[in-house]
Scaffold this motif. Sequence first.
Motif, PDB file in Angstrom:
ATOM      1  N   ALA A  35       0.730  -1.208   0.425  1.00  0.00           N
ATOM      2  CA  ALA A  35       0.030   0.146  -0.160  1.00  0.00           C
ATOM      3  C   ALA A  35       0.469   1.265  -0.206  1.00  0.00           C
ATOM      4  CB  ALA A  35      -0.605  -0.079   1.356  1.00  0.00           C
ATOM      5  N   GLU A  36       1.652   1.233   0.903  1.00  0.00           N
ATOM      6  CA  GLU A  36       3.193   2.185   0.292  1.00  0.00           C
ATOM      7  C   GLU A  36       3.898   2.956  -1.096  1.00  0.00           C
ATOM      8  OE1 GLU A  36       3.157  -0.009   4.101  1.00  0.00           O
ATOM      9  OE2 GLU A  36       3.836  -0.485   1.999  1.00  0.00           O
ATOM     10  N   LEU A  37       3.294   2.000  -2.017  1.00  0.00           N
ATOM     11  CA  LEU A  37       3.502   2.201  -3.026  1.00  0.00           C
ATOM     12  C   LEU A  37       2.854   3.687  -3.577  1.00  0.00           C
ATOM     13  CD1 LEU A  37       4.173  -0.727  -5.667  1.00  0.00           C
ATOM     14  CD2 LEU A  37       6.176   0.179  -3.343  1.00  0.00           C
ATOM     15  N   PRO A  38       3.330   4.164  -3.879  1.00  0.00           N
ATOM     16  CA  PRO A  38       3.190   6.155  -4.713  1.00  0.00           C
ATOM     17  C   PRO A  38       2.365   5.495  -6.208  1.00  0.00           C
ATOM     18  CG  PRO A  38       5.130   6.690  -4.442  1.00  0.00           C
ATOM     19  CD  PRO A  38       5.203   4.771  -3.516  1.00  0.00           C
ATOM     20  N   ASP A  39       1.042   5.997  -6.518  1.00  0.00           N
ATOM     21  CA  ASP A  39       0.658   5.926  -7.674  1.00  0.00           C
ATOM     22  C   ASP A  39       1.226   6.798  -8.708  1.00  0.00           C
ATOM     23  OD1 ASP A  39      -1.507   4.343  -7.447  1.00  0.00           O
ATOM     24  OD2 ASP A  39      -2.149   6.188  -6.393  1.00  0.00           O
ATOM     25  N   ALA A  40       1.853   6.104  -9.497  1.00  0.00           N
ATOM     26  CA  ALA A  40       2.765   7.437 -10.762  1.00  0.00           C
ATOM     27  C   ALA A  40       1.908   6.197 -12.181  1.00  0.00           C
ATOM     28  CB  ALA A  40       3.491   7.254 -10.259  1.00  0.00           C
ATOM     29  N   ALA A  41       2.346   7.032 -13.269  1.00  0.00           N
ATOM     30  CA  ALA A  41       2.647   6.389 -14.215  1.00  0.00           C
ATOM     31  C   ALA A  41       3.747   6.007 -14.638  1.00  0.00           C
ATOM     32  CB  ALA A  41       2.033   7.422 -15.952  1.00  0.00           C
ATOM     33  N   SER A  42       4.927   6.055 -14.628  1.00  0.00           N
ATOM     34  CA  SER A  42       6.051   5.606 -14.285  1.00  0.00           C
ATOM     35  C   SER A  42       6.880   5.877 -13.203  1.00  0.00           C
ATOM     36  CB  SER A  42       6.742   6.484 -15.384  1.00  0.00           C
ATOM     37  OG  SER A  42       6.885   7.863 -14.835  1.00  0.00           O
ATOM     38  N   ALA A  43       7.916   4.282 -13.564  1.00  0.00           N
ATOM     39  CA  ALA A  43       8.418   3.873 -12.909  1.00  0.00           C
ATOM     40  C   ALA A  43       9.987   4.019 -12.769  1.00  0.00           C
ATOM     41  CB  ALA A  43       8.192   2.431 -11.807  1.00  0.00           C
ATOM     42  N   LEU A  44      11.030   3.860 -12.110  1.00  0.00           N
ATOM     43  CA  LEU A  44      11.994   3.975 -13.165  1.00  0.00           C
ATOM     44  C   LEU A  44      13.241   2.565 -11.829  1.00  0.00           C
ATOM     45  CD1 LEU A  44      14.826   4.543 -14.806  1.00  0.00           C
ATOM     46  CD2 LEU A  44      15.604   6.165 -12.987  1.00  0.00           C
ATOM     47  N   ILE A  45      13.886   2.179 -12.261  1.00  0.00           N
ATOM     48  CA  ILE A  45      14.557   0.595 -11.671  1.00  0.00           C
ATOM     49  C   ILE A  45      16.076   1.118 -11.412  1.00  0.00           C
ATOM     50  CG2 ILE A  45      14.839  -1.251 -10.735  1.00  0.00           C
ATOM     51  CD1 ILE A  45      12.252  -2.696 -12.053  1.00  0.00           C
ATOM     52  N   VAL A  46      16.588   1.595 -10.619  1.00  0.00           N
ATOM     53  CA  VAL A  46      18.000   2.092 -10.868  1.00  0.00           C
ATOM     54  C   VAL A  46      18.983   1.271 -10.140  1.00  0.00           C
ATOM     55  CG1 VAL A  46      19.397   3.739 -10.330  1.00  0.00           C
ATOM     56  CG2 VAL A  46      17.740   4.496 -10.192  1.00  0.00           C
TER      57      VAL A  46
END
Length: 365
Positions: A35-46
Amino acid sequence: MQVLQSPEYVQIELGDRSYPIVIGPDLLDALASRAELPDAASALIVTNTTVQPLYAERVRAALSGKYRSIHIVALPDGEVHKDWQTLNRIYDALLGAGCDRKTVLFALGGGVVGDMTGFAAASYMRGVPFIQLPTTLLAQVDSSVGGKTAINHPLGKNMIGAFYQPHLVVCDLDTLSTLPARELGAGLAEVIKYGPIYDMVFLDWIEQNIDALMSRDPGALAHAVRRSCEIKAEVVGQDERESGLRAILNFGHTFGHAIEAGLGYGQWLHGEAVGCGMVMASHLSMRLGGVDAAFVERLTALIGRAGLPVRAPVLGADRYIELMRVDKKSEGGEIRFVVLEKPGSAVMRGAPDALVREVIAHCCA
């Protein structure tokens, strides 16, 4: 020792910036359910080139139901690459993909990846959310927790950075199974650190279980990670920006950072330098009247059992002192050391150069 069947939680209490540390096996595949994951259209895995083939696609698949577009950038591996040029690769990836200010960064790797991802998150568009997915013992027990982010400068370690808290830390204990033995030992340095500065019962436990930890017993590792995170959470919750108490977490780091910079970043792992730095700091503590020779011998023996160096490299006292004056804890040119005022309790204070030179001479002999 009993193996964890379900995740355990440690909470970092920082008001509206509080967040949980989740500890347990097989956590990466269930990331999207957090549930802690923010809502967004995109993500970047570094990540880095070592961790990428092990876990990057697995994390991308786990997040695919949460984010419409997921990008991966793999940085070169190692402390020597913790610099502006490598940091810019993260910005290049963000800008090249048209990432906005809601884009979520995921730091998948060890302390170097976590520190650089956090710094990029703090500064990209003046701040975007990020999640820590530490895959090394050192990162799980120390660097992923507490919001310290930075890159190195040729003149000093972690001198350019920011305090910036993640939304969540996920310590998947299964990732420790792919950790090289040398990296495991480096992580144990940061585990051992919590004993002499804060919790002598934990130090007793580490001594009794060091062989189990070295052999990667799942129950032992789970307890070490949980207790280390509990201690760090207690300290960070009281002093987020290291104005007082939090400085004790740098036990061994003033000497250790000088070793890293003096040898050239990457010659010794950070945890190896910290392990040796703790030996040096304990000798200084003894000379300042905080602990006796028996305690110094006890701590040195434990550090050695973890496979860590207990003899410092010969850089010359002048070079050690020059490098330590650049340390972030220095004030007005005075080197500040974290020393033990007694077993289980640490303070930060200055020390006469002559005493420091004695320690260097003894520990480099």
